[in-house]
Design an enzyme around this catalytic site. Structure first.
Site, PDB file in Angstrom:
ATOM      1  N   HIS A  73     -18.111  -0.478   3.012  1.00  0.00           N
ATOM      2  CA  HIS A  73     -16.937  -1.175   2.504  1.00  0.00           C
ATOM      3  C   HIS A  73     -17.028  -1.097   0.983  1.00  0.00           C
ATOM      4  CE1 HIS A  73     -15.978  -2.578   6.490  1.00  0.00           C
ATOM      5  NE2 HIS A  73     -17.120  -3.244   6.591  1.00  0.00           N
ATOM      6  N   GLU A 108      -9.999  -2.558  -4.691  1.00  0.00           N
ATOM      7  CA  GLU A 108      -9.225  -1.576  -3.935  1.00  0.00           C
ATOM      8  C   GLU A 108      -7.883  -1.307  -4.596  1.00  0.00           C
ATOM      9  OE1 GLU A 108      -7.946  -0.644   0.696  1.00  0.00           O
ATOM     10  OE2 GLU A 108      -8.493  -2.685   0.115  1.00  0.00           O
ATOM     11  N   ARG A 130       0.830  -1.206   0.000  1.00  0.00           N
ATOM     12  CA  ARG A 130       0.000   0.000   0.000  1.00  0.00           C
ATOM     13  C   ARG A 130       0.864   1.255   0.000  1.00  0.00           C
ATOM     14  NH1 ARG A 130      -5.390  -0.788   1.270  1.00  0.00           N
ATOM     15  NH2 ARG A 130      -5.936  -2.875   2.010  1.00  0.00           N
ATOM     16  N   GLU A 161      -0.857  -8.280   5.031  1.00  0.00           N
ATOM     17  CA  GLU A 161      -2.288  -8.422   5.321  1.00  0.00           C
ATOM     18  C   GLU A 161      -2.756  -9.819   4.953  1.00  0.00           C
ATOM     19  OE1 GLU A 161      -4.642  -5.337   3.556  1.00  0.00           O
ATOM     20  OE2 GLU A 161      -3.084  -3.818   3.867  1.00  0.00           O
ATOM     21  N   ASP A 196     -12.772   4.819 -11.606  1.00  0.00           N
ATOM     22  CA  ASP A 196     -13.160   6.201 -11.331  1.00  0.00           C
ATOM     23  C   ASP A 196     -12.164   7.128 -12.020  1.00  0.00           C
ATOM     24  OD1 ASP A 196     -14.514   8.361 -10.302  1.00  0.00           O
ATOM     25  OD2 ASP A 196     -13.565   8.273  -8.328  1.00  0.00           O
ATOM     26  N   CYS A 228     -15.055  -1.677  -1.343  1.00  0.00           N
ATOM     27  CA  CYS A 228     -14.476  -2.775  -2.121  1.00  0.00           C
ATOM     28  C   CYS A 228     -15.478  -3.900  -2.340  1.00  0.00           C
ATOM     29  CB  CYS A 228     -13.238  -3.318  -1.422  1.00  0.00           C
ATOM     30  SG  CYS A 228     -11.942  -2.090  -1.265  1.00  0.00           S
TER      31      CYS A 228
END
Length: 491
Positions: free
Chosen positions: A472, A200, A160, A189, A258, A474
């Site tokens: 959420h 995501e 990330r 993660e 987006d 995602c």
């Protein structure tokens, strides 16, 4: 060759003689005739003849400038009603050389073409799985040997905190696996990617790459983004490749992004010729100025030279210093006049849309093509407007469709709180409806196959009256507490 020549002459004749109202009636009649033919006969020759007529009308429509009808006027209503199984049957017929709607792309809308692309991807994936299983069985000496299913996916492990660098590195390593279903793992993660992590990943990567601070894109007309010039960014070419690949992967994996690019970018991705008219979507102010130049009428006291005072050059600010480029050999000494103004407009448009961004766009297209230069897109059977829909989704918003397709976790559709919730949502302004959709899904755009494709879920989240709804994005999952009244929920 003779039939092709005859067809070309028919297209030219229709394009030069058509009247908009009469032509619209002719297209409507031809679509009705095709509906009757498809419904009443299995004769492939008759079906082909009927569909070919519409294809000729389509070609003649776009041989006129401007075209009298939009491309959507040629969509075949029956094709818009087919489900995935029926589209698969049509695809199989086309592969067998039988009559199929797929043979006539002008009849098919973006949702149908999206379904075909997903079908192609699935068949390609299934074939790879069968081949791998056969190889494993034939090549294994172990009775209980297990197949490593990790090889069936494009698996990317990214950080990330350094999403761009790690994504670039992973994609370069996995270049042979691009047309496999994408799976994402974020370093440090736990969790299996069932779609949420993948979504995501695209959100984070697009936000970083398209940020003005990243220096790869600049503001264009209508709040869209266009590539910066080669001279302004010559240090991270591979990241333009990465952006193109991200766009391609999103289309391949049926993910709406987006993002907002001018239509000319989608035309260029499809290898289409761009013109002065396309400049408006990149720089409306410059486009209007050039239109004024073309419309300018000289008088005794004012010529084009007097009014515009230009030579065949373009000046661009590069890190605070002006850099001048000739639009043609000897451009610095070639004065703009009324006689050469059309040449000037053509050369400046070509420079702005092609030459100025040729290297960066070349990398962008290379990345996109490495994923998508097959099937419908390779054959140029997708229009730029449809490609934009595949990438960005639709802007039309009907939240009744979302309500009808929603599922619930901890609620029932006929619970009073759910009835109140949808009543509040439907009373929102159009702008706030877009904000609501973005809050729930991460984007205010509608998937090309409609809001029902989102798999929207409303879940129960305690009974605190002070707690706000959460989401959420995602997973397209909205969480709301059990509010005691509609008024509390609305506040």
């Amino acid at each position: 060759e003779g039939s092709a020549s005859l067809r070309k002459r028919i297209v030219t004749l229709l394009a030069s003689s058509q009247k908009a109202e009469t032509f619209e009636q002719l297209v409507g009649f031809s679509l009705t005739q095709l509906t009757i033919v498809v419904s009443s006969t299995d004769n492939d020759k008759v079906r082909h003849q009927s569909a070919s007529l519409i294809e000729i009308l389509f070609e003649s429509n776009f041989a006129s400038h401007p075209p009298p009808l939009p491309y959507t006027a040629f969509y075949f209503p029956i094709a818009q009603e087919l489900d995935m199984e029926e589209i698969k049957e049509d695809y199989i017929r086309e592969q067998k050389g039988l009559f199929a709607l797929m043979h006539y792309p002008c009849l098919l809308d973006a949702a149908y073409k999206s379904a075909v692309m997903q079908l192609e991807a699935h068949l390609e994936y299934s074939g790879a799985v069968r081949s791998a299983m056969l190889s494993s069985i034939l090549g294994s000496q172990l009775r209980n040997a297990q197949l490593d299913t990790r090889n069936f996916f494009l698996q990317l492990r990214v950080r990330r905190s350094d999403i761009v660098t790690t994504a670039l590195k992973e994609l370069q390593i996995n270049i042979s696996n691009l047309r496999k279903p994408l799976r994402i793992t974020f370093e440090g993660e736990d969790g299996i990617d069932e779609g949420g992590l993948r979504k995501e990943f695209f959100q984070l990567l697009c936000k970083e790459l398209l940020s003005p601070d990243h220096g790869m894109f600049t503001a264009a007309s209508d709040n869209r983004q266009w590539l910066v010039s080669d001279q302004k960014n010559d240090y991270n070419r591979r990241e333009f490749w990465l952006v193109g690949m991200v766009i391609g992967l999103a289309v391949f994996n049926n993910i709406v992004l987006d993002v907002a690019f001018p239509m000319v970018l989608f035309k260029k991705l499809l290898g289409m010729h761009v013109t002065f008219e396309d400049l408006e979507s990149v720089d409306a102010e410059l486009h209007n100025g050039l239109k004024a130049l073309l419309a300018f009428e000289e008088t005794d006291g004012m010529t084009v030279e007097d009014a515009f005072g230009r030579t065949f050059e373009h000046s661009e600010d590069i890190f605070g210093a002006p850099v001048v480029t000739e639009l043609c050999p000897g451009g610095k000494d070639k004065v703009l006049t009324i006689d050469n103004r059309e040449e000037y407009v053509r050369l400046l448009s070509d420079y702005m849309l092609d030459r100025m961004v040729s290297t960066n766009f070349g990398e962008f297209k290379k990345g996109f093509d490495q994923v998508c230069a097959r099937g419908l897109i390779q054959q140029r059977n997708v229009r730029p407007e449809e490609l934009e829909l595949l990438v960005c989704g639709r802007s039309e918003l009907d939240l009744k469709v979302l309500e009808n397709s929603a599922s619930y976790d901890g609620f029932e559709a006929d619970d009073q709180i759910i009835q109140d919730f949808w009543s509040i949502v439907h009373d929102l302004s159009q702008e706030n409806k877009k904000k609501f959709l973005k809050f729930c899904t991460g984007s205010d755009r509608v998937p090309v196959r409609g809001l029902e494709d989102l798999k929207f879920v409303i879940g129960r989240n305690g009974d605190s009256q002070a707690m706000l709804p959460t989401s959420h994005t995602c997973f397209n999952h909205l969480l709301i507490p059990v509010y005691e009244s509609k008024e509390i929920m609305q506040d």
